[in-house]
Design a protein around this motif. Structure first.
Motif, PDB file in Angstrom:
ATOM      1  N   TYR A 132      48.716  41.372  48.652  1.00  0.00           N
ATOM      2  CA  TYR A 132      47.653  41.462  48.375  1.00  0.00           C
ATOM      3  C   TYR A 132      46.289  41.855  49.380  1.00  0.00           C
ATOM      4  O   TYR A 132      45.071  41.656  49.075  1.00  0.00           O
ATOM      5  CB  TYR A 132      47.646  39.732  48.360  1.00  0.00           C
ATOM      6  N   ALA A 133      46.950  41.665  50.521  1.00  0.00           N
ATOM      7  CA  ALA A 133      45.809  41.636  51.524  1.00  0.00           C
ATOM      8  C   ALA A 133      45.172  42.437  51.691  1.00  0.00           C
ATOM      9  O   ALA A 133      44.168  42.916  52.522  1.00  0.00           O
ATOM     10  CB  ALA A 133      46.551  41.112  53.000  1.00  0.00           C
ATOM     11  N   ALA A 134      46.192  44.067  51.288  1.00  0.00           N
ATOM     12  CA  ALA A 134      45.500  45.045  51.399  1.00  0.00           C
ATOM     13  C   ALA A 134      44.995  45.426  49.846  1.00  0.00           C
ATOM     14  O   ALA A 134      44.364  46.974  49.901  1.00  0.00           O
ATOM     15  CB  ALA A 134      46.836  46.077  51.232  1.00  0.00           C
ATOM     16  N   SER A 135      44.469  44.917  48.720  1.00  0.00           N
ATOM     17  CA  SER A 135      44.019  44.914  48.035  1.00  0.00           C
ATOM     18  C   SER A 135      42.513  45.208  48.089  1.00  0.00           C
ATOM     19  O   SER A 135      41.641  44.380  48.552  1.00  0.00           O
ATOM     20  CB  SER A 135      44.803  44.099  46.638  1.00  0.00           C
ATOM     21  N   VAL A 136      41.982  45.384  46.629  1.00  0.00           N
ATOM     22  CA  VAL A 136      40.140  45.439  46.453  1.00  0.00           C
ATOM     23  C   VAL A 136      40.300  44.268  46.436  1.00  0.00           C
ATOM     24  O   VAL A 136      38.866  43.936  46.713  1.00  0.00           O
ATOM     25  CB  VAL A 136      40.078  46.419  45.982  1.00  0.00           C
ATOM     26  N   GLN A 137      41.262  43.507  45.314  1.00  0.00           N
ATOM     27  CA  GLN A 137      40.949  42.312  45.249  1.00  0.00           C
ATOM     28  C   GLN A 137      40.836  41.144  46.408  1.00  0.00           C
ATOM     29  O   GLN A 137      39.747  40.735  46.282  1.00  0.00           O
ATOM     30  CB  GLN A 137      41.989  41.678  44.315  1.00  0.00           C
ATOM     31  N   LYS A 138      40.902  41.814  47.250  1.00  0.00           N
ATOM     32  CA  LYS A 138      41.112  40.449  48.471  1.00  0.00           C
ATOM     33  C   LYS A 138      40.138  41.041  49.198  1.00  0.00           C
ATOM     34  O   LYS A 138      39.100  39.791  49.401  1.00  0.00           O
ATOM     35  CB  LYS A 138      42.193  41.213  48.856  1.00  0.00           C
ATOM     36  N   GLN A 139      39.841  42.232  49.353  1.00  0.00           N
ATOM     37  CA  GLN A 139      38.182  42.805  50.176  1.00  0.00           C
ATOM     38  C   GLN A 139      37.328  42.398  49.615  1.00  0.00           C
ATOM     39  O   GLN A 139      36.308  42.543  50.219  1.00  0.00           O
ATOM     40  CB  GLN A 139      38.974  44.049  50.109  1.00  0.00           C
ATOM     41  N   TYR A 140      36.947  43.080  48.461  1.00  0.00           N
ATOM     42  CA  TYR A 140      35.245  41.931  47.241  1.00  0.00           C
ATOM     43  C   TYR A 140      35.562  41.046  46.739  1.00  0.00           C
ATOM     44  O   TYR A 140      34.985  40.198  46.267  1.00  0.00           O
ATOM     45  CB  TYR A 140      35.544  43.523  46.724  1.00  0.00           C
ATOM     46  N   GLU A 141      36.751  40.358  47.095  1.00  0.00           N
ATOM     47  CA  GLU A 141      37.239  38.566  46.353  1.00  0.00           C
ATOM     48  C   GLU A 141      36.354  38.838  45.079  1.00  0.00           C
ATOM     49  O   GLU A 141      35.554  37.753  44.682  1.00  0.00           O
ATOM     50  CB  GLU A 141      36.100  38.194  47.235  1.00  0.00           C
ATOM     51  N   PHE A 142      37.540  39.863  44.637  1.00  0.00           N
ATOM     52  CA  PHE A 142      37.521  39.766  43.108  1.00  0.00           C
ATOM     53  C   PHE A 142      38.729  39.569  42.181  1.00  0.00           C
ATOM     54  O   PHE A 142      38.874  39.438  40.821  1.00  0.00           O
ATOM     55  CB  PHE A 142      36.787  40.177  41.878  1.00  0.00           C
ATOM     56  N   VAL A 143      39.755  38.808  42.556  1.00  0.00           N
ATOM     57  CA  VAL A 143      40.906  38.807  42.052  1.00  0.00           C
ATOM     58  C   VAL A 143      41.264  36.996  40.927  1.00  0.00           C
ATOM     59  O   VAL A 143      41.838  37.637  40.180  1.00  0.00           O
ATOM     60  CB  VAL A 143      42.461  37.955  43.633  1.00  0.00           C
ATOM     61  N   ALA A 144      40.190  36.650  40.986  1.00  0.00           N
ATOM     62  CA  ALA A 144      40.134  35.403  39.920  1.00  0.00           C
ATOM     63  C   ALA A 144      39.437  36.307  38.680  1.00  0.00           C
ATOM     64  O   ALA A 144      39.213  35.452  38.071  1.00  0.00           O
ATOM     65  CB  ALA A 144      40.588  34.206  40.296  1.00  0.00           C
ATOM     66  N   VAL A 145      38.615  37.253  39.090  1.00  0.00           N
ATOM     67  CA  VAL A 145      37.524  37.676  37.840  1.00  0.00           C
ATOM     68  C   VAL A 145      38.566  39.034  37.197  1.00  0.00           C
ATOM     69  O   VAL A 145      39.172  40.049  37.685  1.00  0.00           O
ATOM     70  CB  VAL A 145      37.058  37.981  37.773  1.00  0.00           C
ATOM     71  N   PRO A 146      38.540  39.011  35.492  1.00  0.00           N
ATOM     72  CA  PRO A 146      39.245  40.022  34.992  1.00  0.00           C
ATOM     73  C   PRO A 146      37.664  41.403  34.611  1.00  0.00           C
ATOM     74  O   PRO A 146      37.933  41.648  33.901  1.00  0.00           O
ATOM     75  CB  PRO A 146      39.652  39.284  33.676  1.00  0.00           C
ATOM     76  N   VAL A 147      37.956  41.756  35.570  1.00  0.00           N
ATOM     77  CA  VAL A 147      36.960  43.127  35.645  1.00  0.00           C
ATOM     78  C   VAL A 147      37.008  43.700  34.932  1.00  0.00           C
ATOM     79  O   VAL A 147      36.040  44.827  34.204  1.00  0.00           O
ATOM     80  CB  VAL A 147      36.780  43.727  37.241  1.00  0.00           C
ATOM     81  N   VAL A 148      38.568  44.226  34.322  1.00  0.00           N
ATOM     82  CA  VAL A 148      38.741  46.349  33.635  1.00  0.00           C
ATOM     83  C   VAL A 148      37.540  44.621  32.523  1.00  0.00           C
ATOM     84  O   VAL A 148      37.242  45.639  31.245  1.00  0.00           O
ATOM     85  CB  VAL A 148      39.670  46.255  33.355  1.00  0.00           C
ATOM     86  N   ASN A 149      37.968  43.967  32.274  1.00  0.00           N
ATOM     87  CA  ASN A 149      37.354  43.860  30.903  1.00  0.00           C
ATOM     88  C   ASN A 149      36.621  43.002  30.532  1.00  0.00           C
ATOM     89  O   ASN A 149      35.382  43.373  29.714  1.00  0.00           O
ATOM     90  CB  ASN A 149      37.839  42.231  30.442  1.00  0.00           C
TER      91      ASN A 149
END
Length: 465
Positions: A132-149
């Motif tokens: 997770y630490a290497a992910s864009v979800q962590k970098q930009y803090e959107f892991v709990a948002v279903p961005v694709v949806n």
């Protein structure tokens, strides 16, 4: 850390704009109903819905991450848009009979949904996982948002404008969203020490004495509780799926697998009784099987006569360059491994099941991924989150609201050992609170196989025509 990836080794197919569009529209069509026939394409075309091409050469190379996203407001949510070449311009331009999306939502959706970042990243943790630490979800803090949806919601608005047909998220037999409740069965013979400390901490000397007597006469351990777990979920209105480890030998690196054996008549009969009462039996691929199709197949067959159609890998192991092909070769109908161990949310930024992308063939795989949203160990673990018991449901609620909004699937993993009343942090009370919330919100509880049956009836080809 793994060795750096190379284009020659991992990139046999160039991911063209047409491939990206086909993969994204395949999932869009599965997410909504009814979807009218509307021509959609990149400019310059004569399509009714056009999308600004913003990816440039990104998908012809092997960089794991694109430039930083541009943040836009959409439907009350702040959403990161990758490949946005016009950050100051309007997101959607609507004219009579035409709609133009002024940022490349197709490329952005493909990037996240396909798992491009982890496929081309060399970063792995000690279990060989993309962290997770290497992910864009962590970098930009959107892991709990279903961005694709949310990207799909922009496309939905464009299609509704040109067609005049309102689209609705695809429902689950009338329910607004679904919940997939599952249990990874790692240990059946543990829990004596935990239960003893619980009795002493609460000054229950009689209970402590009974516990010692139970152990002395060879009674089942506190975690040998499959029937109790089944009854607990049934009382809450949820059929559940047990992921069973097929190997009780440690992995070559010493990592433990099961502390029980599946190849006994008594255990197989036990699984059969559980299945007869509505529990689904699935494979919990042992450590190492994420890259070994032959061993995974053998473990799945070892669960017979319980017909295991699904899989989740032990320790959530997943090697992006090899595991999807391993699953395809093993013949599973679905997998449910893709979640971050370190944080609840959406590893592929999508709240519905999807077909993993096959980088070798430039198209979707044939098995369904039911992404994992929350694991009990994530919620309270020294290396992950350290939530108190009363913090669990409030922390999860915003994520669950997003799943409900888009008609997704809330996938929950609660290990059988965390049904022990001794656990007051991520134990039976927190599980009950979570399921009661899902039930109150109108979730349709489904097993993994039932989800496959609803999304892929009669084995129908899932690819877009």
């Amino acid at each position: 850390m793994a060795a750096p990836v190379t284009a020659e080794l991992l990139f046999p197919v160039t991911v063209t704009p047409a491939i990206r569009l086909d993969y994204v529209l395949q999932h869009f069509q599965q997410a909504y109903e009814p979807v009218p026939l509307v021509a959609i394409g990149y400019e310059p075309t004569e399509a009714a819905v056009t999308v600004a091409e913003g990816a440039g050469r990104f998908f012809t190379e092997t960089a794991p991450c694109p430039a930083a996203p541009n943040w836009r407001e959409w439907q009350g949510q702040r959403v990161p848009f990758f490949f946005d070449d016009n950050p100051e311009g309007e997101l959607l331009t609507l004219t009579p009979g035409q709609a133009r999306i002024n940022t490349d939502v197709v490329a952005a959706a493909f990037y996240l949904l396909s798992g491009w970042q982890e496929y081309f990243s060399a970063v792995r943790d000690r279990h060989g996982r993309f962290p997770y630490a290497a992910s864009v979800q962590k970098q930009y803090e959107f892991v709990a948002v279903p961005v694709v949806n949310y990207y799909f919601d922009v496309l939905k608005a464009a299609i509704e404008h040109v067609s005049g047909v309102p689209l609705q998220p695809r429902r689950w037999s009338g329910a607004p969203f679904a919940a997939f409740i599952s249990h990874d069965i790692d240990s059946l013979h543990g829990g004596w020490g935990t239960a003893a400390r619980y009795q002493l901490r609460h000054f229950r000397l009689g209970g402590f004495a009974k516990l010692l007597a139970r152990k002395a006469i060879g009674q089942p351990a506190p975690w040998n509780n499959l029937e109790h777990v089944q009854q607990a979920t049934t009382r809450l209105g949820a059929p559940s799926t047990f992921f069973i480890l097929g190997d009780n030998r440690p992995a070559p690196n010493g990592t433990l697998n099961a502390d029980y054996a599946v190849n006994t008549a008594a255990f197989r009969a036990r699984l059969g009784r559980l299945a007869a009462q509505g529990t689904e039996i699935a494979s919990h691929g042992s450590y190492g099987t994420a890259t070994d199709a032959g061993k995974l197949r053998a473990e799945i067959h070892g669960l017979e006569p319980a017909a295991a159609r699904g899989n989740r890998f032990h320790y959530l192991c997943w090697e992006p360059t090899r595991t999807p092909t391993t699953l395809a070769q093993a013949g599973v109908a679905y997998d449910s491994t893709l979640g971050f161990a370190e944080h609840f949310g959406f590893r592929n930024s999508y709240c519905r099941p999807f077909f993993p992308f096959d980088f070798a063939r430039g198209r979707a795989h044939d098995f369904l991924e039911i992404p994992l949203n929350v694991m009990d160990a994530t919620l309270h673990h020294p290396e992950y989150l350290q939530l108190r018991g009363e913090e669990v449901l409030p922390a999860l609620r915003p994520m669950l609201v997003e799943i409900e909004r888009f008609g997704g699937v809330a996938t929950v993993l609660w290990h059988n050992n965390n049904f022990d009343p001794a656990n007051e942090l991520n134990g039976p009370r927190q599980f009950t609170e979570l399921l009661n919330y899902l039930r109150q919100q109108g979730a349709a509880f489904r097993t993994g196989s039932q989800i496959v049956a609803e999304l892929c009836p009669r084995g129908k080809d899932h690819r877009a025509d």
